[in-house]
Design a protein around this motif. Structure first.
Motif, PDB file in Angstrom:
ATOM      1  N   THR A  20       0.846  -1.198   0.000  1.00 35.93           N
ATOM      2  CA  THR A  20       0.000   0.000   0.000  1.00 35.93           C
ATOM      3  C   THR A  20       0.878   1.244   0.000  1.00 35.93           C
ATOM      4  O   THR A  20       1.755   1.387   0.851  1.00 35.93           O
ATOM      5  N   ASP A  30      -1.599   6.734   0.229  1.00 36.59           N
ATOM      6  CA  ASP A  30      -2.918   6.205   0.574  1.00 36.59           C
ATOM      7  C   ASP A  30      -3.082   6.095   2.084  1.00 36.59           C
ATOM      8  O   ASP A  30      -4.149   6.403   2.621  1.00 36.59           O
ATOM      9  N   ARG A  64      -3.742   9.564   3.409  1.00 40.83           N
ATOM     10  CA  ARG A  64      -5.084  10.023   3.033  1.00 40.83           C
ATOM     11  C   ARG A  64      -6.141   9.392   3.931  1.00 40.83           C
ATOM     12  O   ARG A  64      -7.057  10.065   4.412  1.00 40.83           O
ATOM     13  N   TRP A  65      -6.020   8.102   4.220  1.00 40.66           N
ATOM     14  CA  TRP A  65      -6.995   7.424   5.081  1.00 40.66           C
ATOM     15  C   TRP A  65      -6.882   7.890   6.525  1.00 40.66           C
ATOM     16  O   TRP A  65      -7.878   7.979   7.230  1.00 40.66           O
TER      17      TRP A  65
END
Length: 74
Positions: free
Chosen positions: A8, A12, A15-16
């Motif tokens: 990952t 990302d 952002r999460w």
């Protein structure tokens, strides 16, 4: 720290993580700014009406915040 795959991308993950902060901030705004926790009625209909109006106000404010044409206060 996460149950996501090792492949990952870090972008990302960041952002999460920020998405969680946004959700908590929206909930705080619902409770304190829009009065979600101010309902003192006793009927299901009254509670449903209150929550519906608070949710509509939150949606309106979110759309205004995301609209690039709306001037923001200084």
């Amino acid at each position: 720290m996460s149950n996501l795959p090792a492949t990952t991308p870090v972008a990302d993950l960041v952002r999460w993580a920020k998405m969680r902060w946004r959700i908590e901030d929206d909930y705080r705004e619902l409770k304190h700014g829009l009065g979600l926790d101010h309902f003192e009625g006793r009927t299901w209909r009254g509670w449903h009406h209150h929550v519906t109006l608070v949710t509509a106000a939150q949606a309106f404010l979110t759309l205004r915040r995301l609209d690039p044409k709306v001037p923001m206060p200084a």
